[in-house]
Design a protein around this motif. Sequence first.
Motif: not given
Length: 223
Positions: A78-79, A83-88, A148-152
Amino acid sequence: MLNTHQITGLLYSMGHTFDNLGSTYIATEEFLTTNNPTVLGSRNDLALLQDLQDAAQAMLHYDYSHGITRDFVRSLNASMTRTAALEPGKLRESANILVRTMRGDYIPPVPDVHRLDAALAAANASGGTLHDAAHLFSELAKMQPFGDGNKRTALLAANGLLLMKKNTHVLTVPVVDPDKRTFNELLSAWYMEDDLQVVDFLTAYNTKVRGLDRDGHPIEDAQ
């Protein structure tokens, strides 16, 4: 608590290996120290590093007396609002993402919250070794719980485990070949074939590498 050099190495390795960060290690370090955007190479690098910086702060300031929880993992994702998911921070509710790997396209199933909680419970009950952290990273990365941003998110959660267990190591990912290519090959094998060699590889890599130099190359401990 991690020192500035450790945080820089962690965020640089994530940005470089997972998201094509183009700025140098030196520029990354200067930005994280001064928040001066003019040292970076692009707006994309700025947005990525701002997200990584925010997520790292969430990791560093989490109350680990509660253990590694689903809400903790969600807070990391969520942070990353730029650059990550449309719904962090929102767990996926459909199998609507595709991950391109070196061994083909991986379509992760809808996240199973019971499996997620079980992976976190196992991490909490572990000794908090580098191997335990590498295993948690691999489990979360394969689940792909967010858009998105899963590996991070997975790598920050794994380092949260190390912090909670007062392990002074940092779990990073390789930034130069041949280690980078090997890591990507083994992560692909884990996604596509359930081959968990990536855990042993990451453990061995982070045992021998104690950080990055000013050019972003790994510094290995003397044997």
